[in-house]
Motif scaffolding. Structure first.
Motif, short mmCIF file in Angstrom:
data_model
loop_
_atom_site.label_atom_id
_atom_site.label_comp_id
_atom_site.label_asym_id
_atom_site.label_seq_id
_atom_site.Cartn_x
_atom_site.Cartn_y
_atom_site.Cartn_z
N LEU A 21 0.83 -1.20 0.00
CA LEU A 21 0.00 0.00 0.00
C LEU A 21 0.86 1.25 0.00
CD1 LEU A 21 -2.51 -1.09 2.78
CD2 LEU A 21 -2.74 -1.40 0.31
N ARG A 22 0.32 2.31 -0.60
CA ARG A 22 0.99 3.61 -0.58
C ARG A 22 0.60 4.36 0.70
NH1 ARG A 22 1.48 6.74 -6.19
NH2 ARG A 22 2.05 8.27 -4.61
N ARG A 23 1.60 4.77 1.44
CA ARG A 23 1.38 5.44 2.72
C ARG A 23 0.58 6.73 2.56
NH1 ARG A 23 4.57 4.76 7.44
NH2 ARG A 23 6.14 3.70 6.17
N ASP A 24 0.75 7.41 1.41
CA ASP A 24 0.09 8.70 1.21
C ASP A 24 -1.35 8.57 0.71
OD1 ASP A 24 0.92 7.69 -1.23
OD2 ASP A 24 1.35 9.65 -2.10
N ARG A 25 -1.82 7.35 0.46
CA ARG A 25 -3.15 7.17 -0.11
C ARG A 25 -4.11 6.40 0.78
NH1 ARG A 25 -2.39 5.79 -6.58
NH2 ARG A 25 -1.30 7.72 -7.15
N TRP A 26 -3.61 5.57 1.68
CA TRP A 26 -4.48 4.69 2.43
C TRP A 26 -4.70 5.19 3.86
CZ3 TRP A 26 -6.94 -0.08 1.32
CH2 TRP A 26 -6.91 -0.41 -0.04
N THR A 27 -5.98 5.25 4.24
CA THR A 27 -6.36 5.60 5.60
C THR A 27 -6.78 4.33 6.34
OG1 THR A 27 -8.69 5.93 5.07
CG2 THR A 27 -7.20 7.82 4.74
N LEU A 28 -6.98 4.46 7.63
CA LEU A 28 -7.45 3.31 8.40
C LEU A 28 -8.84 2.87 7.94
CD1 LEU A 28 -6.28 4.19 12.03
CD2 LEU A 28 -5.27 2.54 10.42
N GLU A 29 -9.67 3.83 7.57
CA GLU A 29 -11.01 3.47 7.08
C GLU A 29 -10.91 2.73 5.74
OE1 GLU A 29 -14.90 2.70 7.00
OE2 GLU A 29 -13.69 3.43 8.70
N ASP A 30 -9.99 3.15 4.87
CA ASP A 30 -9.77 2.42 3.62
C ASP A 30 -9.36 0.98 3.91
OD1 ASP A 30 -10.30 4.64 2.04
OD2 ASP A 30 -8.19 5.24 1.93
N ALA A 31 -8.45 0.81 4.89
CA ALA A 31 -7.98 -0.52 5.24
C ALA A 31 -9.13 -1.38 5.77
CB ALA A 31 -6.86 -0.44 6.28
N ARG A 32 -9.99 -0.80 6.57
CA ARG A 32 -11.14 -1.56 7.07
C ARG A 32 -12.04 -2.00 5.93
NH1 ARG A 32 -11.03 2.85 10.87
NH2 ARG A 32 -10.14 2.13 12.86
N GLU A 33 -12.30 -1.08 5.00
CA GLU A 33 -13.16 -1.42 3.87
C GLU A 33 -12.53 -2.50 2.98
OE1 GLU A 33 -16.49 -0.23 2.77
OE2 GLU A 33 -16.22 -0.32 4.94
N PHE A 34 -11.22 -2.42 2.78
CA PHE A 34 -10.54 -3.47 2.01
C PHE A 34 -10.71 -4.82 2.71
CE2 PHE A 34 -7.00 -6.28 1.19
CZ PHE A 34 -6.88 -6.24 -0.19
N GLY A 35 -10.44 -4.85 4.02
CA GLY A 35 -10.57 -6.10 4.76
C GLY A 35 -11.98 -6.64 4.74
#
Length: 349
Positions: free
Chosen positions: A102-116
């Motif tokens: 993942l790109r550090r400048d693009r992914w938020t914790l909410e994005d990570a939750r949605e991916f999971g």
């Protein structure tokens, strides 16, 4: 696998030569049942432990992710690409591993939750779970999944086994993947509403085990899949695509772009249906069993003893896939895709 296997039309020559070079320096497992390219998943005989199917797939940033425009959709697709390979060998999925760069400048914790959530809900849909994986920061985004499943002895299904005269069927409507990818990159974005979530056809397992002679998924598009089956079995193929075989979104995008519908079967954003060879005498029984499981099987051609690789499109025109597919693959998804595609069509392919 021989060193010339990559010369088949169904393989990209550069990719095929790399695969050949890598495998030439590896020791083959005595447990492995399939040779290179002969099945969508690798098949291992564990003796008293049964039969195991396993597969791994990577999605890279850019064109490969053009059909998944939200974190949830990326998670769903990451699980689906590998479980679809299990479905093509009629395996029962057991578990999925997921690796994310993942790109550090693009992914938020909410994005990570949605991916999971997307990855997990896809796995649950297929009767298994995501059990672990790996996550790293990187300059370019990519997602990898490894899926494991079990096979039943006496019913191993691969890409081999098709015979001249066999009918060619697909488990559902085609063209959705190419339509979504094309809409994203060539027509300026996505439509409002829910993202496209392709489904691995695990539900087809029992009918495929009972009736199919060979099978492949359409993750690289229906026409590429048909050519792969034909070439691996030393056959020719005539693919016949009528209007009713296309997914509604494929027909809508084709109309909006003023393109023939068959284009949505010729590019390589697949829809993850399963393409299978079957004795015509068994086709009706298999289709009934598929329909009982909520699938929409369609007859899309036949295998022949000769060398021809043909598409008979919705207008009845016959197109040589030896000419058409390499030219479709040469189109740059990041370039002037619509103009280049229209130029190809004007040129007579």
């Amino acid at each position: 696998m021989t060193s010339t296997a990559w010369n088949r039309l169904s393989l990209n020559a550069a990719e095929g030569s790399l695969i050949t070079a890598i495998r030439e320096c590896m020791v083959r497992s005595p447990r492995q049942l399939n040779n290179a390219f002969e099945a969508d998943a690798e098949l291992l005989d564990l003796g008293a432990g049964g039969l195991l199917a396993l597969t791994v797939d990577t999605l890279n940033d850019g064109a490969e992710l053009a059909t998944a425009t939200t974190p949830y959709a990326k998670g769903w697709l990451t699980t689906t690409v590998s479980v679809s390979d299990l479905a093509a060998v009629a395996a029962d999925p057991v578990a999925v591993l997921v690796s994310c760069s993942l790109r550090r400048d693009r992914w938020t914790l909410e994005d990570a939750r949605e991916f999971g959530r997307g990855a997990s809900e896809a796995a649950e849909r297929y009767g298994c779970h995501v059990v672990g994986g790996d996550t790293n920061w990187a300059n370019e985004e990519s997602f990898t999944s490894c899926a494991l499943g079990t096979l039943r002895r006496g019913s191993v299904l691969s890409r081999l086994g098709a015979r001249p005269g066999d009918a060619l069927y697909v488990t559902g409507p085609v063209g959705a993947g190419n339509a979504v990818g094309f809409r994203t990159l060539a027509l300026g974005g996505t439509a409002a509403g829910d993202p496209w979530l392709p489904e691995a056809r695990v539900a087809a397992g029992d009918p495929l085990r009972r009736y199919a002679r060979a099978c492949i998924d359409t993750s690289d598009g229906l026409l590429s899949a048909a050519v792969s089956l034909a070439e691996l079995n030393g056959l020719g193929v005539e693919v016949v695509l009528h209007d009713e075989v296309y997914a509604p979104i494929a027909s809508a995008v084709a109309e909006a772009a003023r393109l023939p519908r068959w284009c949505s079967a010729a590019a390589e954003w697949g829809e993850f249906e399963l393409l299978y060879a079957i004795d015509p005498a068994d086709a009706e029984r298999c289709s009934r069993a598929m329909s009982e499981r909520g699938l929409q099987p369609a007859h899309v051609g036949q295998f022949v003893a000769g060398p021809e690789l043909l598409l008979i499109d919705e207008s009845g025109q016959r197109r040589d896939l030896r000419n058409l597919l390499p030219r479709m693959r040469a189109l740059d998804p990041a370039g002037s895709l619509l103009a280049d595609l229209r130029a190809l069509l004007t040129d007579g392919s």
